[in-house]
Design a protein around this motif. Structure first.
Motif, PDB file in Angstrom:
ATOM      1  N   VAL A 184      26.543  43.575  48.562  1.00 12.82           N
ATOM      2  CA  VAL A 184      26.554  43.773  47.115  1.00 12.82           C
ATOM      3  C   VAL A 184      26.285  42.435  46.436  1.00 12.82           C
ATOM      4  O   VAL A 184      26.556  41.367  46.992  1.00 12.82           O
ATOM      5  CB  VAL A 184      27.907  44.336  46.599  1.00 12.82           C
ATOM      6  CG1 VAL A 184      28.231  45.661  47.236  1.00 12.82           C
ATOM      7  CG2 VAL A 184      29.034  43.339  46.830  1.00 12.82           C
ATOM      8  N   LEU A 205      27.368  39.976  43.435  1.00 18.50           N
ATOM      9  CA  LEU A 205      28.468  39.672  42.530  1.00 18.50           C
ATOM     10  C   LEU A 205      28.048  38.530  41.613  1.00 18.50           C
ATOM     11  O   LEU A 205      27.365  37.591  42.050  1.00 18.50           O
ATOM     12  CB  LEU A 205      29.732  39.295  43.303  1.00 18.50           C
ATOM     13  CG  LEU A 205      30.410  40.426  44.083  1.00 18.50           C
ATOM     14  CD1 LEU A 205      31.598  39.888  44.877  1.00 18.50           C
ATOM     15  CD2 LEU A 205      30.848  41.569  43.168  1.00 18.50           C
ATOM     16  N   TYR A 242      36.760  42.649  37.758  1.00 16.14           N
ATOM     17  CA  TYR A 242      37.061  43.148  39.101  1.00 16.14           C
ATOM     18  C   TYR A 242      38.478  42.871  39.559  1.00 16.14           C
ATOM     19  O   TYR A 242      38.873  43.291  40.642  1.00 16.14           O
ATOM     20  CB  TYR A 242      36.064  42.560  40.101  1.00 16.14           C
ATOM     21  CG  TYR A 242      34.662  43.073  39.892  1.00 16.14           C
ATOM     22  CD1 TYR A 242      34.355  44.411  40.086  1.00 16.14           C
ATOM     23  CD2 TYR A 242      33.644  42.220  39.479  1.00 16.14           C
ATOM     24  CE1 TYR A 242      33.073  44.892  39.895  1.00 16.14           C
ATOM     25  CE2 TYR A 242      32.354  42.688  39.279  1.00 16.14           C
ATOM     26  CZ  TYR A 242      32.075  44.027  39.481  1.00 16.14           C
ATOM     27  OH  TYR A 242      30.809  44.494  39.291  1.00 16.14           O
ATOM     28  N   HIS A 267      20.043  49.939  42.850  1.00 17.63           N
ATOM     29  CA  HIS A 267      20.823  50.350  41.673  1.00 17.63           C
ATOM     30  C   HIS A 267      20.166  51.571  41.062  1.00 17.63           C
ATOM     31  O   HIS A 267      18.961  51.797  41.203  1.00 17.63           O
ATOM     32  CB  HIS A 267      20.940  49.218  40.641  1.00 17.63           C
ATOM     33  CG  HIS A 267      19.649  48.556  40.273  1.00 17.63           C
ATOM     34  ND1 HIS A 267      18.883  48.934  39.201  1.00 17.63           N
ATOM     35  CD2 HIS A 267      18.982  47.527  40.858  1.00 17.63           C
ATOM     36  CE1 HIS A 267      17.808  48.154  39.115  1.00 17.63           C
ATOM     37  NE2 HIS A 267      17.847  47.300  40.117  1.00 17.63           N
ATOM     38  N   PRO A 305      25.648  52.296  38.771  1.00 19.65           N
ATOM     39  CA  PRO A 305      26.099  52.657  40.129  1.00 19.65           C
ATOM     40  C   PRO A 305      25.300  53.824  40.698  1.00 19.65           C
ATOM     41  O   PRO A 305      24.839  54.701  39.962  1.00 19.65           O
ATOM     42  CB  PRO A 305      27.569  53.058  39.925  1.00 19.65           C
ATOM     43  CG  PRO A 305      27.971  52.451  38.624  1.00 19.65           C
ATOM     44  CD  PRO A 305      26.727  52.435  37.775  1.00 19.65           C
ATOM     45  N   LEU A 353      24.496  45.718  40.933  1.00 19.46           N
ATOM     46  CA  LEU A 353      24.995  46.382  39.727  1.00 19.46           C
ATOM     47  C   LEU A 353      25.273  45.352  38.635  1.00 19.46           C
ATOM     48  O   LEU A 353      25.509  44.184  38.927  1.00 19.46           O
ATOM     49  CB  LEU A 353      26.273  47.169  40.035  1.00 19.46           C
ATOM     50  CG  LEU A 353      26.226  48.142  41.215  1.00 19.46           C
ATOM     51  CD1 LEU A 353      27.545  48.894  41.314  1.00 19.46           C
ATOM     52  CD2 LEU A 353      25.059  49.100  41.093  1.00 19.46           C
ATOM     53  N   ALA A 393      27.994  45.340  35.794  1.00 20.87           N
ATOM     54  CA  ALA A 393      29.136  46.070  35.239  1.00 20.87           C
ATOM     55  C   ALA A 393      29.148  46.057  33.718  1.00 20.87           C
ATOM     56  O   ALA A 393      29.648  47.003  33.081  1.00 20.87           O
ATOM     57  CB  ALA A 393      30.442  45.484  35.777  1.00 20.87           C
ATOM     58  N   LYS A 450      30.734  49.283  31.963  1.00 20.54           N
ATOM     59  CA  LYS A 450      32.178  49.108  32.128  1.00 20.54           C
ATOM     60  C   LYS A 450      32.995  49.923  31.128  1.00 20.54           C
ATOM     61  O   LYS A 450      34.191  50.147  31.354  1.00 20.54           O
ATOM     62  CB  LYS A 450      32.554  47.629  32.037  1.00 20.54           C
ATOM     63  CG  LYS A 450      32.298  46.972  30.691  1.00 20.54           C
ATOM     64  CD  LYS A 450      32.688  45.505  30.745  1.00 20.54           C
ATOM     65  CE  LYS A 450      32.445  44.817  29.403  1.00 20.54           C
ATOM     66  NZ  LYS A 450      32.805  43.389  29.462  1.00 20.54           N
ATOM     67  N   PRO A 483      35.211  48.884  36.599  1.00 23.51           N
ATOM     68  CA  PRO A 483      34.239  48.260  37.517  1.00 23.51           C
ATOM     69  C   PRO A 483      34.705  48.133  38.957  1.00 23.51           C
ATOM     70  O   PRO A 483      33.932  48.392  39.886  1.00 23.51           O
ATOM     71  CB  PRO A 483      33.988  46.891  36.882  1.00 23.51           C
ATOM     72  CG  PRO A 483      34.203  47.114  35.424  1.00 23.51           C
ATOM     73  CD  PRO A 483      35.354  48.090  35.362  1.00 23.51           C
ATOM     74  N   SER A 484      35.970  47.728  39.167  1.00 18.04           N
ATOM     75  CA  SER A 484      36.433  47.534  40.541  1.00 18.04           C
ATOM     76  C   SER A 484      36.437  48.846  41.322  1.00 18.04           C
ATOM     77  O   SER A 484      36.262  48.847  42.549  1.00 18.04           O
ATOM     78  CB  SER A 484      37.834  46.916  40.546  1.00 18.04           C
ATOM     79  OG  SER A 484      38.754  47.745  39.861  1.00 18.04           O
ATOM     80  N   ILE A 490      32.358  50.049  41.686  1.00 20.82           N
ATOM     81  CA  ILE A 490      31.548  49.325  42.674  1.00 20.82           C
ATOM     82  C   ILE A 490      31.861  49.819  44.080  1.00 20.82           C
ATOM     83  O   ILE A 490      30.973  49.944  44.921  1.00 20.82           O
ATOM     84  CB  ILE A 490      31.760  47.793  42.549  1.00 20.82           C
ATOM     85  CG1 ILE A 490      30.685  47.055  43.363  1.00 20.82           C
ATOM     86  CG2 ILE A 490      33.147  47.366  42.983  1.00 20.82           C
ATOM     87  CD1 ILE A 490      30.699  45.553  43.152  1.00 20.82           C
ATOM     88  N   SER A 518      30.343  53.389  44.409  1.00 18.25           N
ATOM     89  CA  SER A 518      28.895  53.251  44.556  1.00 18.25           C
ATOM     90  C   SER A 518      28.537  52.733  45.946  1.00 18.25           C
ATOM     91  O   SER A 518      27.587  53.213  46.576  1.00 18.25           O
ATOM     92  CB  SER A 518      28.343  52.312  43.485  1.00 18.25           C
ATOM     93  OG  SER A 518      26.938  52.250  43.542  1.00 18.25           O
TER      94      SER A 518
END
Length: 547
Positions: free
Chosen positions: A4, A6, A23, A204, A215, A243, A245, A249, A254-255, A258, A261
């Motif tokens: 992913v 970040l 997150y 995405h 997501p 992604l 967020a 969001k 978001p946490s 993700i 997804s």
């Protein structure tokens, strides 16, 4: 490998031991990502002028979490490209090889002089011995702003460079945005010219108004399985989810999103239907390339080999053309044209068969090979079935465990297999130790289901062909700790110089029974820690190797 992206700002928060607003706690996030099979993080983005010590701290933080690292970089012009991309990474690049083999850096094309820009980065990397690969990314917009498909533009740029150093990043969301904007068929694909150079991905989905970086799943659209199969399962890069967020969001936490997804992406790229589609698109070309080893004379002392499917091998050894466990029972019904057995295998000298499972033994194929005069070397329990099913007895050579036989200068020693589980479930199978004076010795244990058994080690082994198995219905698990030690012990007993990890992407299995590249990568990482003397490789289907 699955990964992913970040945000840089998120990772900087974590390095500074702060809780990220989007997150949350980093330990909780990374535990959840690990359970979702995430093993790589792309730092998005390392901008020109970023503090190299801060970048180093971020990358070391990700390494401490057990993650592979990639970087989304940026170049402003051909004159500044090397400084833009490499200066923020200069303090960490000398350390990359101690943790991972290379660092993939994703870059958007610039308006002009891309060849010069990329060349300057590579020259700088060569001077400093920096282990990097560059992935040039297609985007929804051309560098000067017009709305257009840029996959061909990326292809034009990267074809000027060695594919081992420079490839494409397939941004699936941006490509799909272009398809939808221009009312093209949903399943339209980029050209093979582009797909054949993909070394990284950005995955995405699109919202209803075609906004990108949403997501996958959760009601958003992307024909991911179609794109994954188009790249093919020979792909050795990272399936990287990208992604943003900030765009969604207000709809999801978001946490949580993700992780949801990530689970959906992981499911789609590993669906059996995706593997079947990969066969439909790529099998014919892989088969043709694989049997091409028989038209070329390998250097003296070298064996050419290729893996056609999960455990179907062909070899050219000292001019002798032979195979092991060719089976296409679950492939034929997915092909546009039937396999031409006479064309592909008519000149073969012999084939060894290890056992009667249908990914190793193909009744229709062995009958056809028998009609072509190919000798079939089989254990008694395989030979009995083959003759009963119409194979010409005069073309069957029955072999027995512990009794070596020689054919055309190649010595084949059958060994008792390990295909029975400790519970007693299993099937009779042989392994094979193959030698020829002046050539690498090879050991084929075949399928192993009991790593507690002492493997038969008939003599010095140069190359071990090991089939991956880490339990029943376990391949979607995030950990194989209970199998790791047994696997290492079993392989170590052979003391090979090199081990090839095979039995991947077997058609007909559901995803929880299917061994994939990610499992080979796990074992390769394990081998680097526990068996440093063994080179471990997961061979690609249809690719030709010299050993």
């Amino acid at each position: 490998m699955f990964g992913v992206s970040l945000q840089y700002s998120t990772l900087r928060c974590y390095v500074e031991r702060k809780e990220c607003p989007e997150y949350g706690d980093n330990d909780r996030l990374f535990r959840a990502l690990w359970r979702a099979h995430v093993r790589s993080v792309e730092v998005r983005a390392v901008a020109p002028g970023s503090d190299p010590h801060e970048v180093e701290a971020i990358i070391r933080f990700l390494w401490s979490k057990g993650m592979n690292v990639t970087v989304h970089g940026s170049m402003r012009s051909s004159e500044t490209a090397a400084h833009d991309v490499l200066d923020p990474l200069r303090t960490i690049l000398p350390w990359v090889r101690s943790v991972q083999n290379f660092l993939t850096i994703t870059l958007h094309p610039i308006a002009r002089a891309n060849k010069e820009a990329i060349s300057s980065i590579l020259v700088d990397a060569d001077v400093n011995d920096f282990p990097i690969k560059l992935a040039i990314e297609n985007n929804r917009y051309m560098p000067e702003g017009e709305d257009a498909d840029t996959t061909e533009f990326v292809s034009y740029i990267i074809e000027n460079f060695d594919r081992k150093r420079v490839g494409a990043c397939f941004d699936m969301g941006h490509y799909y945005n272009y398809v939808r904007r221009h009312c093209l068929p949903d399943l339209q694909l980029p050209s093979p010219r582009f797909l054949g150079r993909v070394i990284h991905t950005h995955i995405h989905a699109l919202s209803e108004d075609l906004t990108t970086h949403f997501p996958v799943g959760l009601g958003f659209s992307l024909p991911l399985a179609n794109y994954a199969a188009a790249i093919g399962f020979n792909y050795e890069g990272i399936w990287n989810m990208e992604l943003e967020a900030g765009r969604w969001k207000d709809l999801f936490q978001p946490s949580e999103a993700i992780v949801v997804s990530a689970a959906e992406v992981y499911r789609q790229i590993n669906m059996p239907s995706t593997v079947n589609l990969d066969v439909t698109r790529h099998f014919a070309a892989r088969l043709e390339n694989a049997v091409g080893i028989w038209d070329k004379k390998p250097p003296r002392g070298k064996i050419a080999f290729s893996v056609i499917r999960s455990s179907s091998y062909v070899f050219n050894e000292n001019g002798v053309k032979w195979a092991l466990d060719l089976s296409f029972t679950k492939v034929r019904n997915r092909l546009d044209k039937p396999i031409d057995t006479a064309k592909s295998f008519g000149g073969m000298d012999f084939m060894i068969v290890s056992h009667l499972h249908d990914d190793h033994y193909d009744p229709a194929l062995v009958r056809e090979l028998s009609e072509l005069g190919v000798k079939l070397i089989m254990p008694p329990f395989v030979a009995e079935a083959a003759i009963r099913e119409g194979v010409k007895e005069e073309n069957v050579i029955v072999c027995r465990a512990g009794e070596p036989l020689e054919y055309k200068g190649i010595t084949i020693l059958p060994t008792e297999g390990c295909h029975y589980r400790p519970s007693g479930d299993g099937i009779d199978a042989y392994g094979f130790y193959v030698t020829c004076p002046g050539y690498s010795s090879m050991m084929f244990p075949s399928d192993v289901r009991d790593y507690s058994k002492e493997p038969t080690v008939p003599g010095p082994i140069d190359r071990l062909f090991m089939h991956i198995w880490m339990g029943d219905m376990t391949s979607n698990r995030s950990s194989f700790k209970e199998w790791d030690e047994d696997f290492v012990r079993f392989v170590s007993k052979y003391k090979p110089k090199e081990a090839f990890l095979c039995h991947l992407y077997e058609n007909g299995r559901n995803s929880s029974y299917m061994w994939r590249r990610e499992h080979a990568e796990h074992l390769i990482r394990l081998g680097k820690k526990s068996m440093r003397w063994v080179k471990m490789t997961a061979p690609q289907f249809g690719r030709n190797y010299l050993i």
